[in-house]
Design an enzyme around this catalytic site. Structure first.
Site, PDB file in Angstrom:
ATOM      1  N   SER A  57       0.853  -1.190   0.000  1.00 24.36           N
ATOM      2  CA  SER A  57       0.000   0.000   0.000  1.00 24.36           C
ATOM      3  C   SER A  57       0.886   1.237   0.000  1.00 24.36           C
ATOM      4  O   SER A  57       2.024   1.190   0.472  1.00 24.36           O
ATOM      5  CB  SER A  57      -0.863  -0.007   1.266  1.00 24.36           C
ATOM      6  OG  SER A  57      -1.520   1.223   1.442  1.00 24.36           O
ATOM      7  N   TYR A  70      -1.423  -1.269  10.388  1.00 21.40           N
ATOM      8  CA  TYR A  70      -1.604  -1.468   8.955  1.00 21.40           C
ATOM      9  C   TYR A  70      -0.435  -0.878   8.172  1.00 21.40           C
ATOM     10  O   TYR A  70       0.204  -1.566   7.364  1.00 21.40           O
ATOM     11  CB  TYR A  70      -2.921  -0.847   8.482  1.00 21.40           C
ATOM     12  CG  TYR A  70      -3.095  -0.919   6.988  1.00 21.40           C
ATOM     13  CD1 TYR A  70      -3.368  -2.131   6.372  1.00 21.40           C
ATOM     14  CD2 TYR A  70      -2.952   0.210   6.190  1.00 21.40           C
ATOM     15  CE1 TYR A  70      -3.509  -2.218   4.991  1.00 21.40           C
ATOM     16  CE2 TYR A  70      -3.086   0.128   4.818  1.00 21.40           C
ATOM     17  CZ  TYR A  70      -3.363  -1.078   4.225  1.00 21.40           C
ATOM     18  OH  TYR A  70      -3.484  -1.160   2.869  1.00 21.40           O
TER      19      TYR A  70
END
Length: 188
Positions: A57, A70
């Protein structure tokens, strides 16, 4: 070809996220990715061909308060992938980290709010796949699909890390507030 695309995110005040959920997130985003790579890489090396594609990401390039676990797991994906990309050059096995921004998937439903896109318009999964295959063919090491995401990934990390953490807090606080509007005792 191994595509490590399984993953999920947590968001909100770290102290309020269930430790079990954070553990599950690390097991999927990091431990399973490493385990699957270990399982398939030896055969690829033996054949002298193959590819490992790890989906990370843009969060992996940045310090992301309220997305602490995350973003950190995706930083691992990026660094792990680039280390293997370098290590395996000349072996016939390619490694690619794909670092998209928001993608139109059930990710936001699982995280609990569309605010997690932080104002960015999610891209179609097909754009991510096309970008990844093109980058893999060119042996790029990593790719950030989408022009707007490239700037996010490459401009912010070159600033002082503490400053990035403070800026990141301002940008991502809306997600924590959307998930826990009455976060008693937690700093605002």
């Amino acid at each position: 070809m191994l595509v490590n695309n399984a993953g999920f995110g947590t968001a909100g005040h770290f102290a309020q996220i269930a430790p079990e959920r954070e553990h599950e997130e690390l097991m999927v985003n990091v431990v399973a990715l490493v385990g699957l790579t270990h399982a398939f890489l030896p055969g690829m090396l033996e054949r002298g061909s193959g590819a490992v594609v790890n989906v990370g990401s843009t969060a992996g390039f940045n310090i992301a308060p309220y997305f602490a676990t995350y973003a950190s797991s995706k930083a691992f994906v990026l660094n792990f992938s680039l280390a293997l990309w370098s290590e395996l050059r000349g072996s016939g096995v390619k490694v690619l980290a794909v670092a998209p921004g928001p993608v139109e998937t059930p990710f936001f439903d699982k995280i609990g709010t569309r605010e997690a896109a932080l104002g960015a318009k999610p891209v179609a999964p097909e754009l991510v796949v096309t970008s990844a295959l093109r980058a893999l063919d060119r042996d790029r090491g990593y790719v950030v699909p989408g022009r707007g995401n490239v700037g996010l990934a490459h401009l912010m990390p070159r600033r002082p890390r503490k400053l990035l953490a403070l800026i990141g807090r301002r940008v991502t606080r809306q997600v924590a507030d959307a998930l826990t509007p009455s976060a008693a005792g937690l700093p605002r």
